[in-house]
Design a protein around this motif. Sequence first.
Motif, PDB file in Angstrom:
ATOM      1  N   LEU A   1       0.798  -1.223   0.000  1.00 18.35           N
ATOM      2  CA  LEU A   1       0.000   0.000   0.000  1.00 18.35           C
ATOM      3  C   LEU A   1       0.833   1.277   0.000  1.00 18.35           C
ATOM      4  O   LEU A   1       0.321   2.350  -0.307  1.00 18.35           O
ATOM      5  CB  LEU A   1      -0.923   0.005   1.223  1.00 18.35           C
ATOM      6  CG  LEU A   1      -1.835  -1.212   1.351  1.00 18.35           C
ATOM      7  CD1 LEU A   1      -2.576  -1.178   2.666  1.00 18.35           C
ATOM      8  CD2 LEU A   1      -2.785  -1.295   0.179  1.00 18.35           C
ATOM      9  N   LEU A   2       2.103   1.170   0.338  1.00 19.28           N
ATOM     10  CA  LEU A   2       2.912   2.365   0.549  1.00 19.28           C
ATOM     11  C   LEU A   2       3.118   3.193  -0.714  1.00 19.28           C
ATOM     12  O   LEU A   2       3.029   4.423  -0.666  1.00 19.28           O
ATOM     13  CB  LEU A   2       4.258   2.002   1.178  1.00 19.28           C
ATOM     14  CG  LEU A   2       4.157   1.381   2.577  1.00 19.28           C
ATOM     15  CD1 LEU A   2       5.541   1.076   3.122  1.00 19.28           C
ATOM     16  CD2 LEU A   2       3.383   2.278   3.529  1.00 19.28           C
ATOM     17  N   ALA A   3       3.377   2.564  -1.851  1.00 19.34           N
ATOM     18  CA  ALA A   3       3.581   3.333  -3.090  1.00 19.34           C
ATOM     19  C   ALA A   3       2.327   4.122  -3.457  1.00 19.34           C
ATOM     20  O   ALA A   3       2.414   5.270  -3.899  1.00 19.34           O
ATOM     21  CB  ALA A   3       3.984   2.408  -4.233  1.00 19.34           C
ATOM     22  N   ALA A   4       1.154   3.540  -3.246  1.00 19.57           N
ATOM     23  CA  ALA A   4      -0.091   4.259  -3.537  1.00 19.57           C
ATOM     24  C   ALA A   4      -0.304   5.401  -2.541  1.00 19.57           C
ATOM     25  O   ALA A   4      -0.746   6.488  -2.928  1.00 19.57           O
ATOM     26  CB  ALA A   4      -1.273   3.303  -3.518  1.00 19.57           C
ATOM     27  N   LYS A   5      -0.006   5.174  -1.264  1.00 19.90           N
ATOM     28  CA  LYS A   5      -0.178   6.218  -0.258  1.00 19.90           C
ATOM     29  C   LYS A   5       0.794   7.374  -0.469  1.00 19.90           C
ATOM     30  O   LYS A   5       0.529   8.488  -0.021  1.00 19.90           O
ATOM     31  CB  LYS A   5       0.015   5.652   1.152  1.00 19.90           C
ATOM     32  CG  LYS A   5      -1.164   4.907   1.684  1.00 19.90           C
ATOM     33  CD  LYS A   5      -2.380   5.786   1.798  1.00 19.90           C
ATOM     34  CE  LYS A   5      -2.961   5.802   3.164  1.00 19.90           C
ATOM     35  NZ  LYS A   5      -4.216   6.556   3.246  1.00 19.90           N
ATOM     36  N   GLN A   6       1.913   7.134  -1.142  1.00 22.99           N
ATOM     37  CA  GLN A   6       2.865   8.209  -1.422  1.00 22.99           C
ATOM     38  C   GLN A   6       2.339   9.183  -2.474  1.00 22.99           C
ATOM     39  O   GLN A   6       2.812  10.294  -2.555  1.00 22.99           O
ATOM     40  CB  GLN A   6       4.192   7.643  -1.915  1.00 22.99           C
ATOM     41  CG  GLN A   6       5.040   7.045  -0.833  1.00 22.99           C
ATOM     42  CD  GLN A   6       6.387   6.626  -1.380  1.00 22.99           C
ATOM     43  OE1 GLN A   6       6.470   5.795  -2.277  1.00 22.99           O
ATOM     44  NE2 GLN A   6       7.431   7.219  -0.858  1.00 22.99           N
ATOM     45  N   ARG A   7       1.378   8.749  -3.268  1.00 22.51           N
ATOM     46  CA  ARG A   7       0.900   9.555  -4.383  1.00 22.51           C
ATOM     47  C   ARG A   7      -0.408  10.268  -4.045  1.00 22.51           C
ATOM     48  O   ARG A   7      -1.179   9.818  -3.209  1.00 22.51           O
ATOM     49  CB  ARG A   7       0.718   8.667  -5.613  1.00 22.51           C
ATOM     50  CG  ARG A   7       2.082   8.309  -6.198  1.00 22.51           C
ATOM     51  CD  ARG A   7       2.102   7.015  -6.966  1.00 22.51           C
ATOM     52  NE  ARG A   7       3.386   6.845  -7.635  1.00 22.51           N
ATOM     53  CZ  ARG A   7       4.482   6.410  -7.036  1.00 22.51           C
ATOM     54  NH1 ARG A   7       4.478   6.101  -5.764  1.00 22.51           N
ATOM     55  NH2 ARG A   7       5.605   6.280  -7.717  1.00 22.51           N
ATOM     56  N   GLU A   8      -0.625  11.367  -4.730  1.00 25.11           N
ATOM     57  CA  GLU A   8      -1.883  12.106  -4.591  1.00 25.11           C
ATOM     58  C   GLU A   8      -3.025  11.203  -5.034  1.00 25.11           C
ATOM     59  O   GLU A   8      -2.915  10.531  -6.055  1.00 25.11           O
ATOM     60  CB  GLU A   8      -1.832  13.367  -5.459  1.00 25.11           C
ATOM     61  CG  GLU A   8      -2.870  14.390  -5.127  1.00 25.11           C
ATOM     62  CD  GLU A   8      -2.704  14.999  -3.743  1.00 25.11           C
ATOM     63  OE1 GLU A   8      -3.716  15.102  -3.037  1.00 25.11           O
ATOM     64  OE2 GLU A   8      -1.571  15.366  -3.376  1.00 25.11           O
ATOM     65  N   THR A   9      -4.087  11.168  -4.256  1.00 23.96           N
ATOM     66  CA  THR A   9      -5.240  10.342  -4.595  1.00 23.96           C
ATOM     67  C   THR A   9      -6.494  11.211  -4.611  1.00 23.96           C
ATOM     68  O   THR A   9      -6.541  12.281  -3.990  1.00 23.96           O
ATOM     69  CB  THR A   9      -5.424   9.190  -3.587  1.00 23.96           C
ATOM     70  OG1 THR A   9      -5.411   9.713  -2.257  1.00 23.96           O
ATOM     71  CG2 THR A   9      -4.333   8.145  -3.737  1.00 23.96           C
ATOM     72  N   HIS A  10      -7.511  10.749  -5.299  1.00 23.01           N
ATOM     73  CA  HIS A  10      -8.780  11.451  -5.362  1.00 23.01           C
ATOM     74  C   HIS A  10      -9.395  11.498  -3.955  1.00 23.01           C
ATOM     75  O   HIS A  10      -9.291  10.515  -3.211  1.00 23.01           O
ATOM     76  CB  HIS A  10      -9.709  10.715  -6.334  1.00 23.01           C
ATOM     77  CG  HIS A  10     -10.951  11.478  -6.633  1.00 23.01           C
ATOM     78  ND1 HIS A  10     -12.036  11.472  -5.792  1.00 23.01           N
ATOM     79  CD2 HIS A  10     -11.271  12.278  -7.684  1.00 23.01           C
ATOM     80  CE1 HIS A  10     -12.983  12.231  -6.299  1.00 23.01           C
ATOM     81  NE2 HIS A  10     -12.551  12.737  -7.461  1.00 23.01           N
ATOM     82  N   PRO A  11     -10.048  12.597  -3.579  1.00 21.04           N
ATOM     83  CA  PRO A  11     -10.642  12.680  -2.235  1.00 21.04           C
ATOM     84  C   PRO A  11     -11.637  11.558  -1.922  1.00 21.04           C
ATOM     85  O   PRO A  11     -11.791  11.169  -0.767  1.00 21.04           O
ATOM     86  CB  PRO A  11     -11.352  14.039  -2.235  1.00 21.04           C
ATOM     87  CG  PRO A  11     -10.663  14.834  -3.284  1.00 21.04           C
ATOM     88  CD  PRO A  11     -10.197  13.846  -4.321  1.00 21.04           C
ATOM     89  N   ASN A  12     -12.299  11.004  -2.932  1.00 21.18           N
ATOM     90  CA  ASN A  12     -13.277   9.939  -2.709  1.00 21.18           C
ATOM     91  C   ASN A  12     -12.677   8.539  -2.737  1.00 21.18           C
ATOM     92  O   ASN A  12     -13.374   7.567  -2.477  1.00 21.18           O
ATOM     93  CB  ASN A  12     -14.396  10.013  -3.750  1.00 21.18           C
ATOM     94  CG  ASN A  12     -15.173  11.304  -3.658  1.00 21.18           C
ATOM     95  OD1 ASN A  12     -15.173  11.973  -2.633  1.00 21.18           O
ATOM     96  ND2 ASN A  12     -15.830  11.673  -4.731  1.00 21.18           N
ATOM     97  N   ASP A  13     -11.418   8.428  -3.075  1.00 19.47           N
ATOM     98  CA  ASP A  13     -10.746   7.132  -3.154  1.00 19.47           C
ATOM     99  C   ASP A  13     -10.529   6.590  -1.740  1.00 19.47           C
ATOM    100  O   ASP A  13     -10.088   7.318  -0.846  1.00 19.47           O
ATOM    101  CB  ASP A  13      -9.404   7.321  -3.872  1.00 19.47           C
ATOM    102  CG  ASP A  13      -8.672   6.041  -4.183  1.00 19.47           C
ATOM    103  OD1 ASP A  13      -8.922   5.013  -3.530  1.00 19.47           O
ATOM    104  OD2 ASP A  13      -7.824   6.076  -5.088  1.00 19.47           O
TER     105      ASP A  13
END
Length: 119
Positions: free
Chosen positions: A61-73
């Motif tokens: 999960l760490l690589a995804a958490k490092q990136r900007e994500t949509h507020p609803n994601d």
Amino acid sequence: MSGIDDGFELYDLRVEAVIPEGKPIYCGARPGDYFELRGEMLSMPADQGFSIYSISAVLPLLAAKQRETHPNDWMTSDAEIACPDPNCGSRLRIVRLGKRRFSHAETTAVPLPTERESR
């Protein structure tokens, strides 16, 4: 690629052990334990360890958490990961810290595609 901005940003992350009162802990986690991720570099304080099994639960999960994500994601809102041992009460909380800027050219040998190549 001189003159072209090849920069991108990633969040620095802190992964903290969450130890609920009265629950059995089998992974060796202690209150206050943490590790940090800056870019691709993982570090933890001296004289502190983490179970490789606990790290393996949070690592994907760490690589995804490092990136900007949509507020609803769900990746934006969900931050606690259970210990992989179903009998252990600990959890790992992923906290986004400040952003850090990186250069594509300094992180890979693969060049950015030209405008023509990306069509």
